[in-house]
Design a protein around this motif. Structure first.
Motif, PDB file in Angstrom:
ATOM      1  N   UNK A  15       0.893  -1.127  -0.049  1.00 61.10           N
ATOM      2  CA  UNK A  15      -0.025  -0.165   0.050  1.00 61.10           C
ATOM      3  C   UNK A  15       0.799   1.331  -0.083  1.00 61.10           C
ATOM      4  N   UNK A  16       0.350   2.415  -0.577  1.00 57.22           N
ATOM      5  CA  UNK A  16       1.265   3.566  -0.936  1.00 57.22           C
ATOM      6  C   UNK A  16       1.501   3.947   0.584  1.00 57.22           C
ATOM      7  N   UNK A  17       0.730   4.179   1.662  1.00 55.27           N
ATOM      8  CA  UNK A  17       0.957   4.974   2.828  1.00 55.27           C
ATOM      9  C   UNK A  17       2.189   4.191   3.487  1.00 55.27           C
ATOM     10  N   UNK A  18       2.296   2.725   3.452  1.00 55.21           N
ATOM     11  CA  UNK A  18       3.374   1.813   3.998  1.00 55.21           C
ATOM     12  C   UNK A  18       4.721   2.463   3.265  1.00 55.21           C
ATOM     13  N   UNK A  19       4.441   2.567   2.037  1.00 53.69           N
ATOM     14  CA  UNK A  19       5.578   2.716   0.961  1.00 53.69           C
ATOM     15  C   UNK A  19       6.084   4.255   1.287  1.00 53.69           C
ATOM     16  N   UNK A  20       5.342   5.271   1.579  1.00 52.35           N
ATOM     17  CA  UNK A  20       5.512   6.595   2.016  1.00 52.35           C
ATOM     18  C   UNK A  20       6.539   6.520   3.499  1.00 52.35           C
ATOM     19  N   UNK A  21       5.869   5.825   4.227  1.00 53.05           N
ATOM     20  CA  UNK A  21       6.436   5.744   5.873  1.00 53.05           C
ATOM     21  C   UNK A  21       7.671   5.271   5.467  1.00 53.05           C
ATOM     22  N   UNK A  22       8.109   4.190   4.474  1.00 52.87           N
ATOM     23  CA  UNK A  22       9.483   3.405   4.609  1.00 52.87           C
ATOM     24  C   UNK A  22      10.321   4.837   3.852  1.00 52.87           C
ATOM     25  N   UNK A  26      13.511   6.478   5.761  1.00 52.61           N
ATOM     26  CA  UNK A  26      14.949   6.279   4.996  1.00 52.61           C
ATOM     27  C   UNK A  26      15.625   7.575   4.807  1.00 52.61           C
ATOM     28  N   UNK A  27      14.675   8.709   4.283  1.00 53.25           N
ATOM     29  CA  UNK A  27      14.989  10.128   4.271  1.00 53.25           C
ATOM     30  C   UNK A  27      15.506  10.489   5.760  1.00 53.25           C
ATOM     31  N   UNK A  33      23.183  11.411   8.692  1.00 54.05           N
ATOM     32  CA  UNK A  33      24.565  10.977   8.347  1.00 54.05           C
ATOM     33  C   UNK A  33      25.468  12.252   8.476  1.00 54.05           C
ATOM     34  N   UNK A  34      26.747  11.891   8.993  1.00 50.87           N
ATOM     35  CA  UNK A  34      27.575  13.205   9.024  1.00 50.87           C
ATOM     36  C   UNK A  34      28.330  13.583   7.372  1.00 50.87           C
ATOM     37  N   UNK A  35      28.198  12.750   6.707  1.00 45.26           N
ATOM     38  CA  UNK A  35      28.572  13.097   5.283  1.00 45.26           C
ATOM     39  C   UNK A  35      27.492  14.012   4.389  1.00 45.26           C
ATOM     40  N   UNK A  36      26.313  13.690   4.873  1.00 43.72           N
ATOM     41  CA  UNK A  36      25.281  14.047   4.471  1.00 43.72           C
ATOM     42  C   UNK A  36      24.874  15.764   4.890  1.00 43.72           C
TER      43      UNK A  36
END
Length: 54
Positions: A15-22, A26-27, A33-36
């Motif tokens: 489902x899209x809501x689970x995909x966006x939560x993932x 991730x974001x 991250x220190x490099x980011x």
């Protein structure tokens, strides 16, 4: 000309809501991250979400 009308032609395994939560999780991890953080430390990326982070 063939027209695909079956819903099985384009599978949607998650489902899209689970995909966006993932993607959001991730974001959030990526931003920590220190490099980011070093790459965008000058706050001149032009992307408010990056320039306004603390």
């Amino acid at each position: 000309m063939r027209v695909f009308t079956s819903s099985s032609a384009f599978p949607n395994p998650q489902p899209l809501d689970e995909r966006f939560e993932f993607l959001d999780a991730y974001w959030q991890r990526w931003q920590q991250r220190p490099a980011f953080r070093a790459a965008y430390a000058d706050r001149q990326s032009g992307i408010p979400a990056l320039d306004n982070q603390g």
